[in-house]
Scaffold this active site. Structure first.
Site, mmCIF file in Angstrom:
data_model
loop_
_atom_site.group_PDB
_atom_site.id
_atom_site.type_symbol
_atom_site.label_atom_id
_atom_site.label_comp_id
_atom_site.label_asym_id
_atom_site.label_seq_id
_atom_site.Cartn_x
_atom_site.Cartn_y
_atom_site.Cartn_z
ATOM 1 N N HIS A 94 -4.765 -16.405 1.924
ATOM 2 C CA HIS A 94 -3.356 -16.106 2.221
ATOM 3 C C HIS A 94 -2.553 -17.299 2.708
ATOM 4 O O HIS A 94 -1.335 -17.182 2.877
ATOM 5 C CB HIS A 94 -3.284 -14.962 3.227
ATOM 6 C CG HIS A 94 -3.801 -13.675 2.648
ATOM 7 N ND1 HIS A 94 -5.142 -13.386 2.594
ATOM 8 C CD2 HIS A 94 -3.166 -12.652 2.035
ATOM 9 C CE1 HIS A 94 -5.305 -12.220 1.999
ATOM 10 N NE2 HIS A 94 -4.128 -11.756 1.648
ATOM 11 N N LYS A 99 0.849 -1.201 0.000
ATOM 12 C CA LYS A 99 0.000 0.000 0.000
ATOM 13 C C LYS A 99 0.879 1.244 0.000
ATOM 14 O O LYS A 99 2.057 1.197 0.358
ATOM 15 C CB LYS A 99 -0.871 0.017 1.267
ATOM 16 C CG LYS A 99 -1.967 -1.005 1.229
ATOM 17 C CD LYS A 99 -2.929 -0.812 2.370
ATOM 18 C CE LYS A 99 -2.334 -1.322 3.652
ATOM 19 N NZ LYS A 99 -3.267 -1.670 4.672
ATOM 20 N N GLY A 100 0.304 2.367 -0.338
ATOM 21 C CA GLY A 100 1.001 3.640 -0.177
ATOM 22 C C GLY A 100 2.019 3.929 -1.247
ATOM 23 O O GLY A 100 3.216 4.015 -0.977
ATOM 24 N N GLU A 131 -9.065 -16.554 -8.706
ATOM 25 C CA GLU A 131 -9.852 -15.469 -8.086
ATOM 26 C C GLU A 131 -10.364 -14.404 -9.054
ATOM 27 O O GLU A 131 -11.382 -13.778 -8.790
ATOM 28 C CB GLU A 131 -9.038 -14.809 -6.965
ATOM 29 C CG GLU A 131 -7.743 -14.147 -7.467
ATOM 30 C CD GLU A 131 -6.965 -13.435 -6.375
ATOM 31 O OE1 GLU A 131 -7.416 -13.391 -5.219
ATOM 32 O OE2 GLU A 131 -5.875 -12.915 -6.688
ATOM 33 N N GLY A 134 -3.907 -15.363 -7.417
ATOM 34 C CA GLY A 134 -3.189 -15.254 -8.685
ATOM 35 C C GLY A 134 -3.413 -13.940 -9.390
ATOM 36 O O GLY A 134 -2.882 -13.687 -10.450
ATOM 37 N N THR A 178 6.621 -13.253 -6.595
ATOM 38 C CA THR A 178 5.157 -13.153 -6.558
ATOM 39 C C THR A 178 4.550 -14.541 -6.687
ATOM 40 O O THR A 178 4.992 -15.332 -7.522
ATOM 41 C CB THR A 178 4.573 -12.281 -7.691
ATOM 42 O OG1 THR A 178 3.160 -12.499 -7.751
ATOM 43 C CG2 THR A 178 5.137 -12.603 -9.063
ATOM 44 N N ILE A 179 3.555 -14.802 -5.872
ATOM 45 C CA ILE A 179 2.876 -16.089 -6.027
ATOM 46 C C ILE A 179 2.116 -16.127 -7.360
ATOM 47 O O ILE A 179 1.797 -17.195 -7.852
ATOM 48 C CB ILE A 179 1.899 -16.391 -4.858
ATOM 49 C CG1 ILE A 179 0.733 -15.404 -4.816
ATOM 50 C CG2 ILE A 179 2.622 -16.454 -3.545
ATOM 51 C CD1 ILE A 179 -0.425 -15.879 -3.943
ATOM 52 N N ASP A 180 1.840 -14.950 -7.932
ATOM 53 C CA ASP A 180 1.028 -14.900 -9.158
ATOM 54 C C ASP A 180 1.807 -15.359 -10.393
ATOM 55 O O ASP A 180 1.200 -15.686 -11.419
ATOM 56 C CB ASP A 180 0.502 -13.477 -9.392
ATOM 57 C CG ASP A 180 -0.223 -12.911 -8.182
ATOM 58 O OD1 ASP A 180 -0.741 -13.720 -7.382
ATOM 59 O OD2 ASP A 180 -0.269 -11.684 -8.034
ATOM 60 N N GLY A 231 4.273 -4.520 -10.050
ATOM 61 C CA GLY A 231 3.727 -3.256 -9.538
ATOM 62 C C GLY A 231 4.775 -2.511 -8.731
ATOM 63 O O GLY A 231 5.007 -1.307 -8.931
HETATM 64 O O1 F6P Z 1 -0.160 -10.521 -5.651
HETATM 65 C C1 F6P Z 1 -0.228 -11.474 -4.653
HETATM 66 C C2 F6P Z 1 -1.615 -11.607 -4.103
HETATM 67 O O2 F6P Z 1 -1.618 -12.614 -3.114
HETATM 68 C C3 F6P Z 1 -2.700 -11.864 -5.142
HETATM 69 O O3 F6P Z 1 -2.695 -13.200 -5.593
HETATM 70 C C4 F6P Z 1 -3.934 -11.444 -4.381
HETATM 71 O O4 F6P Z 1 -4.946 -11.037 -5.268
HETATM 72 C C5 F6P Z 1 -3.453 -10.277 -3.558
HETATM 73 O O5 F6P Z 1 -2.040 -10.399 -3.482
HETATM 74 C C6 F6P Z 1 -4.019 -10.192 -2.172
HETATM 75 O O6 F6P Z 1 -3.567 -9.025 -1.579
HETATM 76 P P1 F6P Z 1 -3.657 -8.722 -0.022
HETATM 77 O O7 F6P Z 1 -2.549 -9.466 0.660
HETATM 78 O O8 F6P Z 1 -3.470 -7.256 0.068
HETATM 79 O O9 F6P Z 1 -4.991 -9.210 0.455
#
Ligand code: F6P
Length: 363
Positions: free
Chosen positions: A282, A77-78, A235, A183, A138-140, A116
């Protein structure tokens, strides 16, 4: 020659971050350099006094590698270029970060982030003349120019294990189990874990689906004599009508979540099957890293320091053909990597009889 360098983690946490930090600490130490960990991504440089500490190799033995999360803390964030202030306004605070970075006297910084974070950090680096190298995490698994990002392998392992654990209950109770995985806009976790975990249906945002197709597959599984089915939903999959499922958090930001419930309800409605939905959330990020994530993270951490030693900046370490290489960060950010229709795993899934919710023709 001795150097003073920094390291920070940015964006969502994932498994393997501590392994990257550990590797960078040991490699720096071997070169006779000092390495400083900046707390909470760039937020550590937005406070007075700035939050950072010298990292000692003695605090980074093999045990730290087993731990999920990041010992440095992180934030997703931020944006410092439009930082939300308590009065509701947005303020450009990039100058404060650059000033603090210079005050600490760091010659270069290793940033561990996703696309990002890299876009923001690169802009900061360019504005402040900061020497930066990036490590993809990144897990994505959506960062371009690299075959692997730290954290993806572990997320897939967790999602696969979830299917392993859902299957016995599905079979014992004659149920359809729907598993929603993360993802963001890329379906890599769903596709990979879905194949590895023996799913019957995998829905990913890159491939439009019809409920008719999904339900046809569930019915055919049941008619074949099998009393259960497993469905994996990424998702960012939308409703059949094209609406996104999102949750708005207290900070006002929206994130994906909840599409599994929609799919589950539609399956029950059309097939009469008893359906249960699990949203893995998470859990995919926080577990101990797999051996693969530990290895990639270690190799990336070492190479990031080596890049600094070679004076190669504005680059991201990357995994290619079983080796670590480096690429311009700009290219990696631009080359967003979602699932392509001709992906080997798309073909594999179809050939295995897994429905991707479309017409499922195997070429
Ligand atoms: O980018 C990683 C991720 O876990 C995505 O898969 C998910 O949409 C998002 O972050 C969730 O973000 P947060 O931890 O802010 O809930």
């Amino acid at each position: 020659m001795s150097k003073k360098i920094g390291i920070l983690t940015s964006g969502g946490d994932c498994a393997g971050l501590n392994a990257v930090i550990r590797a960078a600490v040991h490699r720096s130490h071997l070169l006779g350099w000092e390495i400083y960990g900046i707390k909470d991504g760039t937020h550590g440089l937005l406070v007075d006094p700035p939050q950072y500490k010298k990292l000692d190799p003695n605090d980074f033995d093999g045990n730290i590698m087993r731990r999920g999360g990041t010992v440095l803390g992180t934030t997703n964030k931020g944006n410092p270029f439009a930082f939300p202030m308590p009065d509701g306004t947005l303020k450009d605070r990039s100058g404060e970060i650059i000033d603090n970075f210079k005050k600490i006297g760091l010659e270069a910084v290793i940033t561990i982030g996703g696309d990002g974070s890299f876009a923001i950090l690169r802009k900061l680096a360019q504005q402040g003349g900061i020497n930066m190298v990036g490590v993809p995490k990144t897990i994505d698994n959506d960062i371009g120019c690299t075959e692997a990002s730290v954290g993806f392998d572990t997320a897939v392992a967790v999602a696969t294990e979830a299917l392993d654990r859902l299957q016995p209950t599905a079979a014992s109770h004659d149920r359809v189990m729907v598993l929603e995985v993360m993802g963001r806009d890329a379906g890599h976790i769903a596709l990979t874990a879905g194949i590895a975990g023996g799913a019957d249906v995998i829905l990913i945002p890159e491939i439009p689906y019809s409920l008719e197709s999904v339900n046809k597959k569930i019915k055919s599984v049941m008619e074949s004599g099998r009393n259960f089915a497993l469905v994996v939903v990424s998702e960012a999959v939308k409703t059949e009508g094209g609406e996104k499922y999102e949750v708005e958090y207290t900070d006002g930001q929206k994130r994906y979540g909840g599409i599994g419930n929609y799919i589950g309800a539609k399956i029950t409605e059309a097939t009469g099957s008893e359906t249960r939905v699990t949203n893995l959330g998470h859990v995919q990020r926080g577990s101990p890293p797999t051996y693969n994530d530990r290895l990639i993270a270690s190799a990336f951490g070492v190479r990031a320091v080596d890049l600094i030693a070679e004076g190669k900046y504005d680059r991201m370490v990357a995994w290619k053909n079983r080796s670590v290489v480096d690429v311009p960060i700009e290219e990696a950010i631009a080359a967003y990597q979602d699932v392509q229709p001709d992906d080997t795993l798309v073909h594999t899934a179809r050939a295995l009889g897994i429905s991707l919710g479309d017409n499922d023709k195997v070429k």
